[in-house]
Scaffold this motif. Sequence first.
Motif, PDB file in Angstrom:
ATOM      1  N   SER A 128       0.991  -1.198  -0.298  1.00 39.82           N
ATOM      2  CA  SER A 128       0.232  -0.117  -0.185  1.00 39.82           C
ATOM      3  C   SER A 128       1.379   1.187   0.416  1.00 39.82           C
ATOM      4  CB  SER A 128      -0.978   0.212   1.463  1.00 39.82           C
ATOM      5  OG  SER A 128      -2.083  -1.163   1.469  1.00 39.82           O
ATOM      6  N   PHE A 129       0.199   2.046  -0.608  1.00 39.80           N
ATOM      7  CA  PHE A 129       1.171   3.856  -0.280  1.00 39.80           C
ATOM      8  C   PHE A 129       1.085   4.244   1.220  1.00 39.80           C
ATOM      9  CE2 PHE A 129       1.135   8.436  -0.846  1.00 39.80           C
ATOM     10  CZ  PHE A 129       2.472   8.487  -1.656  1.00 39.80           C
ATOM     11  N   ASP A 130       2.752   4.309   1.125  1.00 40.24           N
ATOM     12  CA  ASP A 130       3.290   5.076   2.284  1.00 40.24           C
ATOM     13  C   ASP A 130       3.369   6.359   2.761  1.00 40.24           C
ATOM     14  OD1 ASP A 130       4.378   5.509   4.519  1.00 40.24           O
ATOM     15  OD2 ASP A 130       5.277   3.403   4.942  1.00 40.24           O
ATOM     16  N   TYR A 131       2.101   7.393   2.876  1.00 37.04           N
ATOM     17  CA  TYR A 131       2.345   8.676   3.244  1.00 37.04           C
ATOM     18  C   TYR A 131       3.107   9.095   3.482  1.00 37.04           C
ATOM     19  CZ  TYR A 131       0.410  13.178   2.414  1.00 37.04           C
ATOM     20  OH  TYR A 131       0.681  14.872   2.553  1.00 37.04           O
ATOM     21  N   SER A 132       3.932   8.666   4.343  1.00 42.00           N
ATOM     22  CA  SER A 132       4.929   9.247   5.697  1.00 42.00           C
ATOM     23  C   SER A 132       6.433   8.942   4.469  1.00 42.00           C
ATOM     24  CB  SER A 132       5.416   7.824   6.681  1.00 42.00           C
ATOM     25  OG  SER A 132       5.673   6.487   6.291  1.00 42.00           O
ATOM     26  N   LYS A 133       6.692   7.689   4.351  1.00 43.62           N
ATOM     27  CA  LYS A 133       7.318   7.495   3.052  1.00 43.62           C
ATOM     28  C   LYS A 133       8.137   8.554   1.745  1.00 43.62           C
ATOM     29  CE  LYS A 133       8.126   2.862   2.941  1.00 43.62           C
ATOM     30  NZ  LYS A 133       8.496   1.730   2.512  1.00 43.62           N
ATOM     31  N   TYR A 134       6.537   9.121   1.215  1.00 44.49           N
ATOM     32  CA  TYR A 134       6.730  10.080   0.734  1.00 44.49           C
ATOM     33  C   TYR A 134       6.964  12.285   1.004  1.00 44.49           C
ATOM     34  CZ  TYR A 134       3.992  13.143  -2.487  1.00 44.49           C
ATOM     35  OH  TYR A 134       3.069  14.247  -3.974  1.00 44.49           O
ATOM     36  N   GLU A 135       6.124  12.239   2.178  1.00 46.95           N
ATOM     37  CA  GLU A 135       6.804  13.078   2.827  1.00 46.95           C
ATOM     38  C   GLU A 135       7.825  13.199   3.222  1.00 46.95           C
ATOM     39  OE1 GLU A 135       4.680  15.979   3.996  1.00 46.95           O
ATOM     40  OE2 GLU A 135       2.690  15.141   3.863  1.00 46.95           O
ATOM     41  N   THR A 136       8.696  12.267   3.374  1.00 42.84           N
ATOM     42  CA  THR A 136      10.125  12.147   3.323  1.00 42.84           C
ATOM     43  C   THR A 136      10.889  12.966   2.104  1.00 42.84           C
ATOM     44  OG1 THR A 136      10.188  10.843   5.382  1.00 42.84           O
ATOM     45  CG2 THR A 136      12.378  10.922   4.264  1.00 42.84           C
ATOM     46  N   TRP A 137      10.150  11.937   1.243  1.00 41.84           N
ATOM     47  CA  TRP A 137      10.788  12.524  -0.210  1.00 41.84           C
ATOM     48  C   TRP A 137      10.595  13.720  -0.956  1.00 41.84           C
ATOM     49  CZ3 TRP A 137       8.656  12.433  -5.308  1.00 41.84           C
ATOM     50  CH2 TRP A 137       9.238  12.393  -6.237  1.00 41.84           C
ATOM     51  N   LEU A 138       9.632  14.381  -0.441  1.00 44.35           N
ATOM     52  CA  LEU A 138       9.042  15.530  -0.929  1.00 44.35           C
ATOM     53  C   LEU A 138       9.628  16.254  -0.058  1.00 44.35           C
ATOM     54  CD1 LEU A 138       4.863  16.095  -1.048  1.00 44.35           C
ATOM     55  CD2 LEU A 138       6.735  16.269  -2.626  1.00 44.35           C
ATOM     56  N   ALA A 139      10.509  16.648   1.689  1.00 46.19           N
ATOM     57  CA  ALA A 139      10.999  17.050   2.033  1.00 46.19           C
ATOM     58  C   ALA A 139      12.225  17.273   1.701  1.00 46.19           C
ATOM     59  CB  ALA A 139      10.568  16.657   3.676  1.00 46.19           C
ATOM     60  N   ASP A 140      13.247  16.147   1.114  1.00 47.97           N
ATOM     61  CA  ASP A 140      14.111  16.852   0.662  1.00 47.97           C
ATOM     62  C   ASP A 140      14.858  17.650  -0.778  1.00 47.97           C
ATOM     63  OD1 ASP A 140      16.795  16.369  -0.888  1.00 47.97           O
ATOM     64  OD2 ASP A 140      16.986  13.566  -0.891  1.00 47.97           O
ATOM     65  N   PRO A 141      14.932  18.528  -0.373  1.00 48.37           N
ATOM     66  CA  PRO A 141      15.164  20.129  -1.742  1.00 48.37           C
ATOM     67  C   PRO A 141      15.602  19.106  -2.964  1.00 48.37           C
ATOM     68  CG  PRO A 141      16.098  20.665   0.250  1.00 48.37           C
ATOM     69  CD  PRO A 141      16.168  19.268   0.481  1.00 48.37           C
ATOM     70  N   SER A 142      16.766  17.338  -2.925  1.00 53.24           N
ATOM     71  CA  SER A 142      16.713  17.446  -4.587  1.00 53.24           C
ATOM     72  C   SER A 142      16.248  16.094  -5.353  1.00 53.24           C
ATOM     73  CB  SER A 142      17.748  16.235  -3.707  1.00 53.24           C
ATOM     74  OG  SER A 142      17.379  15.709  -3.247  1.00 53.24           O
ATOM     75  N   THR A 143      14.981  16.128  -4.448  1.00 57.80           N
ATOM     76  CA  THR A 143      13.543  15.498  -5.280  1.00 57.80           C
ATOM     77  C   THR A 143      13.521  16.658  -6.265  1.00 57.80           C
ATOM     78  OG1 THR A 143      12.992  14.685  -3.199  1.00 57.80           O
ATOM     79  CG2 THR A 143      11.355  14.798  -4.740  1.00 57.80           C
TER      80      THR A 143
END
Length: 596
Positions: A128-143
């Motif tokens: 299932s889609f893990d929103y916390s992983k997505y939030e961590t990814w968005l918080a990384d400026p290099s994204t």
Amino acid sequence: MLTWISENAKWVIYIFIIGIVAGLLFMDMSGLQTDNRPPVGVVNGEKLSTDLFNMRLTQIQSQQPGLSKEQSAQMREELFRSFVMQQLMKDVISEMKITASVHEMSRDLRTDPPQAITGSEMFQTNGSFDYSKYETWLADPSTYDIPYMVEYENMLKTARIPEKQLNLFIGAGLQPSSLEVKYEVLKRETKFELLNAQGKASEFDDIEISQSMIDSVFKAEKDSFFVADDLARVNYVAISLEPSPKDIEDIYEYANMLIGQLKDGADFGDIARSSSEDPGSAAQGGELGDWGPRGRWVPAFDSAAFALGKDEISDPIRTQFGYHIIQNLGKRVVEKDSVKEEQVKARHILLSITASPETTDSLENTLADIKAAVDKKKSFEDAAKEKGLEVKASGWFKKGGEIPELGHVAGLSSYAFFNPLRPKDDSKTSEILQNQKWVVIFEKAGSLPAGSRNMEFFKTKIEQNLKAKMKADVIAEHLKANIADIEHAKKVTVDSATVAFQGFLPGLGYANTALYKALSTAKEGEWSGPYTSAQNAVMIKVLGKKVPDEATLNAFVSSDISTLWQYNSYRAFGDYMRNLEASAKIVNNVDLYYRE
């Protein structure tokens, strides 16, 4: 199972188109088309890039292999329409100066992640889609340096968010009040128990409509009968593209040759992948899925598959789909609901039985002789008659349409709707065209430009409407004359029903004015009416009425307010875009680059 036989998944094509095209037209594509070719289309003077269209088309085709000519043509037209709609959207957004703020873009990324993200394994936990992983990814400026995210951010800014804002703007005045919603809920939830007496419509078909009646309607309502699209009609000669006896024999011999190779040790899966014409199983080495019971396939195939021993290969088995070479991969008996069921697992090689190039050439030569004769001033009818063939006339059709008797014929629209950018052809007939069933030649028989009024085109529609109205009136008189004993009257059926204002009642239809009038005016315990619909009439006797109590009503109102607004907003936005499209000046040049 031979599921490919019945596949016609046009909707799949459209889903891919929407997913690929949405928003991308707003990117800077000025460098894509550098030559002097005509654009693939023009919308209100704005050119649509041919290179971008080709790029998107290639992407879709790579995801949808094995499309028929008809599906490919429909795919191109839907892709073109999506380009048109995106250009119209771009113009509206520009005109209204709608922009997206950084805050709106950030919120949209967090609350509505793109499908490419939610489906990625990188963001999955236990499937299932893990929103916390997505939030961590968005918080990384290099994204935000990733090319996909750069492109997606641009799409958010120039298309996705402005579209949402436009949608909200159009639907802003459609927020319903609680009184409006309560009224709608009452119409939906108030139930009437009743008897419904309706005329047997098939027994009132002796209605005759005169030409003078049709003329009167056309003259009185002339502004209602205008042609919405450019239309054309053609005369044609079609020869069925049937395989000859020799074609059938050749396919049978080819099947036996493959069987010989298999008996000599060739791998069944390899031959299926290279030779089978079943797109649903060839890539899997001919395998037809999991174990299946008797009756899973067409009878001849089914019988052969179960008659074989394990690993045994059949002789060529003919069905309506061609010749099959079948291999039994094993049989078993399972018990289902205390009943034993024999199952088999099989794979096959399919060889379709089609007309050979020699047969097709022979048929094409016959039509080529007709074409040559017409070009030498002979009439189309006389030229066809000399070959023992009949000329038939089509009905009116629009660009991209088809003749029902023939199905889709690639090249028909290009011939019937001549693009002035094409080189002029002085021939009176089309090229020799064909589809899977026919070899055909066309002759233009007429055209109607959009906006014109034409009695002939609307004659059938007017006649049908007149006949339906007169039939409904006759049925109404019949019901009225038999009201004293309506339940035993001839040409009448009486059934019980439970219906609401927004429900369906046989004879009156669904949620229309006639149904509302009937339920509103009927007296409980008495036959009332007759009430007429488009082509029938009914009388009803209300036996009882159930109105929802206040608590139930309030619960529905509370839940329906948001839903009704979303529905109204969605519908209004759709109407807005359709009206934009209808009023736009659109030039479609797809047929300059692709034979539809």
